[in-house]
Motif scaffolding. Structure first.
Motif, PDB file in Angstrom:
ATOM      1  N   ASN A   1       0.810  -1.225   0.000  1.00 19.55           N
ATOM      2  CA  ASN A   1       0.000   0.000   0.000  1.00 19.55           C
ATOM      3  C   ASN A   1       0.838   1.267   0.000  1.00 19.55           C
ATOM      4  O   ASN A   1       0.315   2.353   0.252  1.00 19.55           O
ATOM      5  N   GLY A   2       2.124   1.136  -0.238  1.00 17.52           N
ATOM      6  CA  GLY A   2       2.980   2.319  -0.264  1.00 17.52           C
ATOM      7  C   GLY A   2       2.815   3.123  -1.535  1.00 17.52           C
ATOM      8  O   GLY A   2       1.939   2.858  -2.366  1.00 17.52           O
ATOM      9  N   ARG A   3       3.676   4.105  -1.719  1.00 17.59           N
ATOM     10  CA  ARG A   3       3.520   5.048  -2.817  1.00 17.59           C
ATOM     11  C   ARG A   3       4.224   4.590  -4.087  1.00 17.59           C
ATOM     12  O   ARG A   3       3.623   4.489  -5.148  1.00 17.59           O
ATOM     13  N   ARG A   4       5.524   4.266  -3.996  1.00 19.37           N
ATOM     14  CA  ARG A   4       6.290   3.912  -5.188  1.00 19.37           C
ATOM     15  C   ARG A   4       7.187   2.709  -4.897  1.00 19.37           C
ATOM     16  O   ARG A   4       7.521   2.431  -3.742  1.00 19.37           O
ATOM     17  N   ILE A   5       7.586   2.027  -5.958  1.00 14.26           N
ATOM     18  CA  ILE A   5       8.475   0.872  -5.845  1.00 14.26           C
ATOM     19  C   ILE A   5       9.571   0.993  -6.902  1.00 14.26           C
ATOM     20  O   ILE A   5       9.296   1.363  -8.046  1.00 14.26           O
ATOM     21  N   GLY A   6      10.792   0.694  -6.504  1.00  8.56           N
ATOM     22  CA  GLY A   6      11.916   0.636  -7.439  1.00  8.56           C
ATOM     23  C   GLY A   6      12.547  -0.741  -7.391  1.00  8.56           C
ATOM     24  O   GLY A   6      12.298  -1.521  -6.460  1.00  8.56           O
ATOM     25  N   LEU A   7      13.369  -1.063  -8.383  1.00  8.61           N
ATOM     26  CA  LEU A   7      13.964  -2.397  -8.477  1.00  8.61           C
ATOM     27  C   LEU A   7      15.437  -2.274  -8.850  1.00  8.61           C
ATOM     28  O   LEU A   7      15.788  -1.602  -9.826  1.00  8.61           O
ATOM     29  N   VAL A   8      16.282  -2.934  -8.062  1.00  8.02           N
ATOM     30  CA  VAL A   8      17.729  -2.911  -8.284  1.00  8.02           C
ATOM     31  C   VAL A   8      18.234  -4.345  -8.356  1.00  8.02           C
ATOM     32  O   VAL A   8      17.835  -5.204  -7.562  1.00  8.02           O
ATOM     33  N   LEU A   9      19.112  -4.623  -9.332  1.00  7.07           N
ATOM     34  CA  LEU A   9      19.712  -5.948  -9.467  1.00  7.07           C
ATOM     35  C   LEU A   9      20.904  -6.062  -8.530  1.00  7.07           C
ATOM     36  O   LEU A   9      21.856  -5.269  -8.606  1.00  7.07           O
ATOM     37  N   LEU A  10      20.840  -7.036  -7.640  1.00  6.87           N
ATOM     38  CA  LEU A  10      21.963  -7.343  -6.762  1.00  6.87           C
ATOM     39  C   LEU A  10      22.881  -8.304  -7.503  1.00  6.87           C
ATOM     40  O   LEU A  10      22.682  -9.514  -7.507  1.00  6.87           O
TER      41      LEU A  10
END
Length: 285
Positions: free
Chosen positions: A80-89
């Motif tokens: 339910n948060g505002r934004r999502i980002g994605l980073v490759l580990l």
């Protein structure tokens, strides 16, 4: 010093006290339930160990990367948060998706995750340095500046390489206002059935490392063994750590400036009224 000067000094002192706006603390105020973190940054391990098939979901044996995709899809659907980002580990690390409120775009990016997409190995320290530089809290929307960005480290803790120790990178993140949780993917014991293609030496998920890193980041570790773990994670994310400068126990503030102000005005009024007028009023009564 004349009497008039003394009265003037008293009036001046009372006015200065009123301008200082004295207060006193009263009872504690009830705390409203905090919403989910505003911005969630998924840091997903894509190293070669994610090919190991030691997960069971709905009766099916699947590899760690497939398990990761399924768990994150469920997380995105319910977050339910505002934004999502994605980073490759990986090694090297890369920003796979900048912060976005488009849930379908996030789910599409998650579906494209593959083992070794970021290389065969992983470098948590360098990846978190990339998170720190690419998702700075001071670059967030001013309307949500009181909310700290939350990092979710997803993986198995396998074979960490790099010049920057993960704990050092996490300490820098915390200093900059981030919070870090971890989602561990993988089994703690080798399954009896086939592990899949390749001849990779089996390595269980490193729960100790992922717990240690989450603790250093002010968060918690969740072992992603089934979909129930996602609800556990959502419950944790719904209670982010207080931001810097916030007060856990908020008190009701009662202003006291009106007391010296009223007293000063009363003293001033008594000095301005002619004494004989007061006496005359007393005789007439």
């Amino acid at each position: 010093v004349t009497t008039n000067n003394r009265w003037f000094a008293l009036i001046l002192l009372l006015m200065i006290s009123a301008l200082a706006q004295p207060i006193r603390y009263s009872h504690s105020l009830p705390q409203a339930a905090q919403a989910d973190p505003v911005d969630l940054i998924l840091v997903v391990n894509t190293s070669v160990s994610m090919v190991l098939r030691d997960n069971f979901l709905d009766g099916e044996q699947i590899d760690r990367m497939t398990m990761t995709r399924k768990l994150l899809q469920r997380l995105v659907e319910r977050f339910n948060g505002r934004r999502i980002g994605l980073v490759l580990l990986g090694r090297p690390a890369s920003i796979w998706l900048p912060l976005t409120s488009d849930r379908e775009l996030v789910k599409h990016a998650i579906n494209r995750l593959q083992t070794t997409l970021g290389g065969r190995n992983s470098d948590i320290g360098a990846t978190l340095e990339l998170v720190r530089s690419g998702f700075k809290p001071d670059q967030m929307d001013s309307a949500v500046e009181r909310s700290s960005p939350v990092v979710l480290l997803v993986g198995d803790g396998y074979q960490q390489l790099g010049a920057v120790a993960p704990e050092v990178a996490i300490n820098k993140l915390v200093t900059d206002g981030f919070q870090l949780h971890s989602l561990a993917v993988g089994s703690i014991s080798r399954p009896e059935v086939s592990l899949g293609k390749g001849h990779l030496i089996y390595s269980p998920v490193d729960l100790q490392l992922l717990t240690k890193l989450a603790s250093a980041g002010g968060g918690q570790m969740v072992h992603g063994q089934d979909f129930a773990s996602i609800q556990q994670l959502l419950d944790i994310l719904a209670k982010p750590a207080p931001t810097a400068g916030s007060i856990n126990d908020r008190k009701l503030l009662i202003p006291l400036y009106h007391y010296p102000l009223l007293l000063g005005m009363l003293v001033l009024l008594l000095q301005l009224l002619p004494l004989r007028m007061l006496r005359a009023n007393g005789v007439n009564r």
